[in-house]
Design an enzyme around this catalytic site. Structure first.
Site, short mmCIF file in Angstrom:
data_model
loop_
_atom_site.label_atom_id
_atom_site.label_comp_id
_atom_site.label_asym_id
_atom_site.label_seq_id
_atom_site.Cartn_x
_atom_site.Cartn_y
_atom_site.Cartn_z
N LYS A 273 0.75 -1.20 0.05
CA LYS A 273 -0.09 -0.03 -0.11
C LYS A 273 0.85 1.19 0.01
O LYS A 273 1.92 1.20 0.60
CB LYS A 273 -0.80 0.15 1.20
CG LYS A 273 -2.28 -0.65 1.06
CD LYS A 273 -3.26 0.03 0.21
CE LYS A 273 -4.13 1.39 0.68
NZ LYS A 273 -4.87 1.11 1.96
N HIS A 274 0.45 2.29 -0.82
CA HIS A 274 1.22 3.51 -0.93
C HIS A 274 2.97 3.33 -1.01
O HIS A 274 3.57 4.07 -0.15
CB HIS A 274 0.61 4.38 0.22
CG HIS A 274 -0.44 5.01 0.07
ND1 HIS A 274 -0.91 5.53 -0.86
CD2 HIS A 274 -1.61 4.69 0.87
CE1 HIS A 274 -2.12 5.97 -0.83
NE2 HIS A 274 -2.70 5.41 0.29
#
Ligand code: 93A
Length: 538
Positions: A273-274
């Site tokens: 994520k990210h």
């Protein structure tokens, strides 16, 4: 109408069939020495360039086509009265089709031990001149520099008698691009040979427009490298789902690199994520690895990107039931898993990358800064040494999980710390991580330690056990290792780790306060290994 064609090619692939096709359409063929010979040997009628120019090919072939009867025939503007008058006076006949490919400079200089003289002899002068002349005069002349175009050009002339204006435009741009690349290769080689200068050339073409960039108001494109081989998103086939977004490219690339960092013979799963792996685990089966990776941060895994080194099977697919995922990247998908995942969501992107487990072929990484580009070699390896620097020895049976933790740390943004443990025999999971903090102690205290407790709560609630939650945490922390991507500038990181019951720590070492850190570790009974290799990731 195409009446006269000039053929002069180093790569003779397909030239005989093409010339035969032109001849059958009553197009006159002019050709240079070697090309003329091969065509004649195949029974095709050819006029020598030297008969057009009135000069023999000379200077060992360096001067063959560099003549007004050639370039005048290519460059004349057909509906310009003066041009045509001058052409008539100088006995220049029009050339409507130019078919040229160049001396193989790139192949020559990529040969081991090639001499400068051989390289120089392979710099084509007359060929690029003809390609550029024809490309400049694309309103009247067609230019072909790629044997792959022979078939469709012939088809077009056969069916309409001409090459269409649109095709001529496409061919002209292609020819200019070809000569630009050719000259760039010469520049790169001679800069090094003659001036000792390294030239960085980035040649990315045909960018694919993405719907938007990092945010909706930003425009974005993806440029694929030419001839990419090996494990790269550029080689992945999308089997299902929406097109990839800008952020998807970044996160899927991180997930790919993280899984490959483990180079694991078991199943391995990274959940990103990210641009940070929030879950990472290995397992005897894909389902086991996926479950453990998920437990590494079930909250962040919402809307994540999953990459695995293992063909995606139905059990793993079913585990994702009710969970929102952006992308699954895998070397393959079992047919029933593919069916299941396709039905799960119309948007879920499924990327198949059969080369996923092959070694990376890239040697360098690049990063743009405003007004410049940074180049560095890839970060390969995890440690230079394995020095236990404390009175309490570092158990050898924690070596494998420690390596896992440091591999994970390499893929997390600095300041990075990872906590990991062996959750089943020979299977490792990242219990939590602290990423991207401007100070290391926050990565441990505020992130990794706090998140570890949250994750353990979810695992504890699922398990049937007589232990209290605190006992459960203590049991896991007791077998946990903590990896740090850089040295500890102060002893506070060791203090916070120990407060959470983490007694095994690895760090590159190298701080001026190393001794202070070691003294504190000795006082607390913590065991500390210095690895000598820092793994900043920005
Ligand atoms: O040496 S050159 O730069 N001088 C020229 O005048 C010239 N004209 C065509 N090279 C020249 N060519 C090149 O010869 C073409 O670009 C092509 O690659 C090659 C074809 O030679 P042949 O037909 O003798 O095999």
């Amino acid at each position: 109408m195409v009446k006269r064609a000039l053929l002069s090619v180093s790569d003779k692939t397909g030239i005989v069939d093409f010339a035969r096709g032109l001849e059958s359409l009553d197009i006159q063929i002019i050709s240079t020495g070697g090309t003329a010979r091969i065509l004649r040997d195949s029974g095709i009628e050819v006029m020598d360039v030297s008969d057009v120019t009135g000069f023999p090919e000379m200077m060992g072939g360096r001067v063959k086509t560099l003549h007004p009867r050639i370039h005048g025939g290519i460059l004349s503007i057909r509906d310009d009265h003066d041009h045509m008058g001058e052409a008539q006076k100088a006995e220049v006949e029009m050339i409507d089709l130019v078919v040229v490919n160049l001396y193989p400079f790139e192949i020559t200089v990529s040969k081991e031990g090639v001499l400068l003289d051989e390289a120089i002899e392979n710099i084509d002068i007359g060929g690029p001149a003809m390609l550029r002349s024809a490309a400049k005069n694309y309103r009247y002349v067609s230019v072909v520099c790629d044997p792959d175009d022979y078939g469709h050009i012939l088809k077009e002339i056969r069916s309409t008698g001409v090459v269409s204006p649109k095709t001529r435009e496409v061919l002209a741009v292609k020819a200019f691009r070809h000569t630009a690349d050719y000259d760039a290769t010469i520049d790169t080689y001679l800069s090094k040979e003659l001036l000792g200068e390294e030239v960085l050339r980035l040649s990315y073409k045909d960018g694919v427009t993405l719907r938007y960039g990092e945010n909706w108001h930003q425009a974005a494109k993806f440029y694929k490298e030419d001839d990419v081989t090996g494990p790269s998103l550029a080689n992945a086939t999308q089997l299902h789902g929406k097109e990839l977004s800008y952020n998807n490219y970044i996160d899927a690339d991180n997930a790919l690199q993280t899984v490959k960092e483990l180079s694991c013979s078991n199943a391995a799963v990274a959940i990103v994520k990210h641009n940070n792996p929030c879950g990472l685990a290995t397992g005897d089966t894909l389902l086991q690895a996926l479950g453990a990776a998920w437990d590494g941060d079930p909250i962040s895994a919402y809307g994540s990107i999953i990459c695995t080194n293992t063909v995606f099977d139905l059990q793993a697919a079913e585990f994702l039931n009710g969970k929102f995922i952006e992308i699954i990247l895998a070397p393959g998908f079992e047919p029933d898993a593919l069916e299941y995942l396709k039905n799960k969501s119309a948007n879920l992107r499924l990327l198949e990358l059969p080369e996923l487990n092959e070694p990376f072929e890239v040697e360098n990484t690049y990063k743009f800064v405003i007004g410049g580009i940074l180049e560095q070699s890839r970060n390969v390896g995890i440690y230079d040494k394995w020095d236990c620097v404390t009175e309490t020895p570092y158990p050898e049976d924690l070596r494998a999980v420690s390596e896992f933790a440091m591999h994970a740390c390499k893929c997390v943004k600095s300041n990075a710390v990872t906590l990991a443990f062996e959750y089943a025999d020979g299977c490792y999971m990242m219990l939590s991580m602290g990423a991207g903090q401007p100070n290391r102690v926050d990565s441990i205290r505020k992130l990794a330690a706090t998140k570890a407790r949250e994750n353990l709560k979810v695992m504890y609630d699922r398990e049937i056990t007589d232990m209290s939650y605190e006992e459960y945490c203590n049991e896991v922390f007791a077998k946990c290792v903590m990896a740090s991507d850089a040295f500890f500038p102060f002893d506070d990181s060791v203090v916070h780790a120990e407060e959470n019951g983490i007694m095994y720590i690895l760090s590159p070492g190298g701080s001026i306060r190393d001794q202070e850190v070691i003294d504190t570790a000795n006082r607390l009974g913590v065991s500390l290994v210095f690895t000598g290799m820092r793994h900043f990731l920005h």
